[in-house]
Write an enzyme that holds these catalytic residues in place. Sequence first.
Site, short mmCIF file in Angstrom:
data_model
loop_
_atom_site.label_atom_id
_atom_site.label_comp_id
_atom_site.label_asym_id
_atom_site.label_seq_id
_atom_site.Cartn_x
_atom_site.Cartn_y
_atom_site.Cartn_z
N GLU A 7 0.82 -1.22 0.00
CA GLU A 7 0.00 0.00 0.00
C GLU A 7 0.86 1.27 0.00
O GLU A 7 1.71 1.45 0.88
CB GLU A 7 -0.92 0.01 1.23
N LYS B 91 -7.35 -0.81 11.55
CA LYS B 91 -6.74 -1.19 10.26
C LYS B 91 -5.56 -0.26 9.99
O LYS B 91 -4.50 -0.70 9.53
CB LYS B 91 -7.78 -1.09 9.15
N ASP C 114 4.45 -14.40 11.71
CA ASP C 114 3.12 -14.87 11.34
C ASP C 114 2.13 -13.71 11.51
O ASP C 114 1.70 -13.42 12.62
CB ASP C 114 2.75 -16.06 12.22
N HIS D 39 -2.30 10.68 0.68
CA HIS D 39 -2.33 9.28 0.25
C HIS D 39 -2.41 9.18 -1.27
O HIS D 39 -1.65 8.45 -1.91
CB HIS D 39 -3.50 8.57 0.91
C1 LIG Z 1 1.64 10.86 3.03
C2 LIG Z 1 2.12 11.98 3.97
C3 LIG Z 1 3.30 11.47 4.78
C4 LIG Z 1 2.55 13.17 3.12
O1 LIG Z 1 2.73 14.27 3.96
P1 LIG Z 1 3.37 15.63 3.44
O2 LIG Z 1 2.99 16.68 4.41
O3 LIG Z 1 3.02 15.79 2.01
O4 LIG Z 1 4.89 15.26 3.58
P2 LIG Z 1 6.19 16.14 3.34
O5 LIG Z 1 6.46 16.19 1.86
O6 LIG Z 1 6.12 17.42 4.11
O7 LIG Z 1 7.30 15.21 4.05
C5 LIG Z 1 7.29 14.98 5.44
C6 LIG Z 1 7.95 13.66 5.73
O8 LIG Z 1 7.10 12.59 5.28
C7 LIG Z 1 7.90 11.55 4.73
N1 LIG Z 1 7.59 11.45 3.29
C8 LIG Z 1 6.72 12.22 2.61
N2 LIG Z 1 6.66 11.82 1.33
C9 LIG Z 1 7.52 10.79 1.18
C10 LIG Z 1 7.88 9.96 0.09
N3 LIG Z 1 7.36 10.11 -1.11
N4 LIG Z 1 8.78 9.00 0.32
C11 LIG Z 1 9.32 8.81 1.54
N5 LIG Z 1 9.02 9.58 2.61
C12 LIG Z 1 8.11 10.56 2.44
C13 LIG Z 1 9.35 11.93 4.96
O9 LIG Z 1 9.77 11.40 6.19
C14 LIG Z 1 9.26 13.44 5.02
O10 LIG Z 1 10.28 14.01 5.80
P3 LIG Z 1 11.79 14.13 5.23
O11 LIG Z 1 12.47 12.87 5.65
O12 LIG Z 1 11.70 14.24 3.74
O13 LIG Z 1 12.34 15.31 5.90
C15 LIG Z 1 0.98 12.46 4.92
O14 LIG Z 1 -0.05 13.02 4.16
C16 LIG Z 1 0.40 11.35 5.76
O15 LIG Z 1 0.97 10.93 6.74
N6 LIG Z 1 -0.80 10.88 5.40
C17 LIG Z 1 -1.43 9.71 6.03
C18 LIG Z 1 -1.21 8.54 5.12
C19 LIG Z 1 -1.75 7.23 5.65
O16 LIG Z 1 -2.22 7.11 6.75
N7 LIG Z 1 -1.68 6.22 4.79
C20 LIG Z 1 -2.18 4.92 5.07
C21 LIG Z 1 -3.13 4.50 3.98
S1 LIG Z 1 -4.77 5.08 4.32
C22 LIG Z 1 -5.45 3.76 5.22
O17 LIG Z 1 -5.38 2.67 4.78
C23 LIG Z 1 -5.82 3.87 6.68
C24 LIG Z 1 -6.85 4.81 7.23
C25 LIG Z 1 -6.48 6.21 6.89
O18 LIG Z 1 -8.13 4.55 6.73
C26 LIG Z 1 -6.82 4.57 8.73
C27 LIG Z 1 -7.79 5.41 9.52
O19 LIG Z 1 -8.87 5.74 9.00
O20 LIG Z 1 -7.47 5.67 10.72
N1 LIG Z 2 -2.41 -20.40 15.79
C1 LIG Z 2 -1.17 -20.08 15.41
O1 LIG Z 2 -0.79 -18.92 15.47
C2 LIG Z 2 -0.25 -21.16 14.92
C3 LIG Z 2 0.97 -20.80 14.38
N2 LIG Z 2 1.88 -21.76 13.98
C4 LIG Z 2 3.18 -21.42 13.39
O2 LIG Z 2 4.17 -21.69 14.39
C5 LIG Z 2 5.41 -21.07 14.02
C6 LIG Z 2 6.07 -20.44 15.24
O3 LIG Z 2 6.26 -21.43 16.23
P1 LIG Z 2 7.54 -21.40 17.19
O4 LIG Z 2 7.26 -22.28 18.34
O5 LIG Z 2 7.89 -19.99 17.47
O6 LIG Z 2 8.64 -21.97 16.22
P2 LIG Z 2 9.64 -23.21 16.23
O7 LIG Z 2 9.05 -24.42 16.85
O8 LIG Z 2 10.11 -23.31 14.82
O9 LIG Z 2 10.82 -22.66 17.14
C7 LIG Z 2 10.77 -22.65 18.54
C8 LIG Z 2 11.87 -23.53 19.09
O10 LIG Z 2 13.13 -22.95 18.78
C9 LIG Z 2 14.08 -23.34 19.76
N3 LIG Z 2 14.86 -22.14 20.19
C10 LIG Z 2 16.17 -21.90 19.87
N4 LIG Z 2 16.56 -20.71 20.37
C11 LIG Z 2 15.51 -20.18 21.02
C12 LIG Z 2 15.29 -18.95 21.73
N5 LIG Z 2 16.26 -18.03 21.88
N6 LIG Z 2 14.07 -18.71 22.26
C13 LIG Z 2 13.08 -19.60 22.11
N7 LIG Z 2 13.20 -20.79 21.46
C14 LIG Z 2 14.42 -21.09 20.90
C15 LIG Z 2 13.31 -23.97 20.91
O11 LIG Z 2 13.45 -25.36 21.01
P3 LIG Z 2 14.37 -26.52 20.37
O12 LIG Z 2 15.61 -25.91 19.80
O13 LIG Z 2 14.62 -27.40 21.53
O14 LIG Z 2 13.52 -27.21 19.33
C16 LIG Z 2 11.84 -23.66 20.59
O15 LIG Z 2 10.97 -24.64 21.04
C17 LIG Z 2 5.03 -20.04 12.96
O16 LIG Z 2 5.45 -20.54 11.70
C18 LIG Z 2 3.50 -20.01 13.01
O17 LIG Z 2 3.00 -19.64 11.75
C19 LIG Z 2 1.63 -23.10 14.16
C20 LIG Z 2 0.43 -23.51 14.69
C21 LIG Z 2 -0.64 -22.58 15.06
#
Ligand SMILES: CC(C)(COP(=O)([O-])OP(=O)([O-])OC[C@H]1O[C@@H](n2cnc3c(N)ncnc32)[C@H](O)[C@@H]1OP(=O)([O-])[O-])[C@@H](O)C(=O)NCCC(=O)NCCSC(=O)C[C@@](C)(O)CC(=O)[O-]
Ligand SMILES: NC(=O)C1=CN([C@@H]2O[C@H](COP(=O)(O)OP(=O)(O)OC[C@H]3O[C@@H](n4cnc5c(N)ncnc54)[C@H](OP(=O)(O)O)[C@@H]3O)[C@@H](O)[C@H]2O)C=CC1
Length: 439
Positions: free
Chosen positions: A89, A273, A289, A387
Amino acid sequence: MTEDTSRAPNSRIPNMRSMTPEERLQAVSAEAALSNDDARVLSGRDVLPPALADGMIENVIGKFELPMGVATNFTVNGRDYLVPMAVEEPSVVAAASYMARIARDNGGFQASSDRPVMRAQIQVLGVGDTAGARHRILQNAEALIALANSRDKVLIGLGGGCKDIEVHVFDDTPAGPMVVLHLIVDVRDAMGANTVNTMAEMLAPEVEKITGGKVRLRILSNLADLRLARARVELRPDTLSTDTLEGAEVARGMVEASALAIVDPYRAATHNKGIMNGIDPVVIATGNDWRAIEAGAHAFAARSGRYTSLTRWELAGDGRLVGTIELPMALGLVGGATKTHPAAQAALRLMKVQSASELAQVTAAVGLAQNMAAIRALATEGIQRGHMALHARNIAITAGASGADIDRVARAIVAAGDISVDAARALLADTPGGAGNDV
Ligand SMILES: CC(C)(COP(=O)([O-])OP(=O)([O-])OC[C@H]1O[C@@H](n2cnc3c(N)ncnc32)[C@H](O)[C@@H]1OP(=O)([O-])[O-])[C@@H](O)C(=O)NCCC(=O)NCCSC(=O)C[C@@](C)(O)CC(=O)[O-]
Ligand SMILES: NC(=O)C1=CN([C@@H]2O[C@H](COP(=O)(O)OP(=O)(O)OC[C@H]3O[C@@H](n4cnc5c(N)ncnc54)[C@H](OP(=O)(O)O)[C@@H]3O)[C@@H](O)[C@H]2O)C=CC1
């Protein structure tokens, strides 16, 4: 380049937007001291060889790509982060970067998280004395915990493992009375689904012996309400002002927007969202995940029985705008695809997070920033100007533009105030040899 995991990058990279993708990659790689291999996989080149993809899921026929962007300007708990975001997006990465820039001028985001504790549920049916079964389980809790911890030596060695047991009783369900045992498991740096599912399945026969019932489901809960991440930002009103509005007015509008999301589920769904616009791309980029994170977030938002906002925006006594977010954040640095997908590994190295909890905190801050952007826009000029100006490039591509034509056509339709495929096609058709001739 050799990797240096100790130094935090400077997340303020001026002019990122004007660079080419190659220049951006070089800039972030230099800041994060990434290896050439990590830089290559982040660029999308040779990331997932067919054999690796085939090893990840079933019936593989290919790969599906998403753009990988990097949000700049993030400071969380006094440390800078470059945040990888895989998302389709437009305006999401720009909005997060912009709000992080404003937050940065206010000291950045403060974040915290609970221990990485998950719940696994064991459903027991056919128990006449549900209260008695609950007592018997709790009486045997220590033995059950010991049994749960008898297998996963790695997790126990890391300080994790089953820590507690809860028992929930449902006397009236469509399938009769049920006892549901919860295993409370510290999964350390894993998301933990497989870990806790293994424990739950292992304990089932013992639970049947203790309760005299029949165990059916043995599975984690995605309502990871013991594994919450929180972020907070405190903003001086002057840092929120726009060309036409005082900062205090913007802040008031954001509080009013937040209020509607608190009381009205129709608004809360869209508000949340917008939060997930920030969170999901980080979850995807790091190989986690995202269905689990989505399920946890929305279940948490509905935990009171009424679906509500995951954030709060309030005015402090001194006029500062205070934004907070709290939600389940079951993210891992190990397990699932986090270790198998090369781009996920590189993304984690770009972020330089040392633990799953740190990743959860930064991700919560990104969610808060994204919500801040949306309600700031909604409470002021509306969402379409910012946007749609960025979406214009998608429109230009849809109309058939390619190469340099994409930006040229996008700029022209924004300037004309007509961001439509028709307008873009008309412009392309007027271009000698333009791609629009083929559309
Ligand atoms: C879009 C902006 C940021 C523009 O805002 P602007 O005022 O036109 O931005 P600007 O040109 O003054 O730039 C300000 C800063 O924005 C960034 N920026 C600005 N443009 C760029 C670009 N092209 N590429 C990379 N970075 C950009 C960048 O960090 C920049 O600072 P800088 O680093 O340049 O000093 C602003 O209008 C905004 O934040 N809008 C909101 C957008 C948004 O929420 N999008 C999500 C999609 S909509 C949706 O799905 C969700 C929603 C909205 O329904 C959720 C809800 O209802 O709550
Ligand atoms: N409802 C849901 O959300 C479900 C999700 N999943 C899936 O499960 C996966 C994630 O499961 P997850 O248990 O995290 O993955 P894994 O089982 O792949 O890894 C966990 C294992 O890694 C080992 N491990 C090594 N280092 C560490 C550490 N620093 N901290 C913790 N464990 C460590 C541990 O045991 P050891 O080395 O002894 O094996 C541990 O049991 C995702 O792919 C997800 O999509 C699956 C079922 C349902």
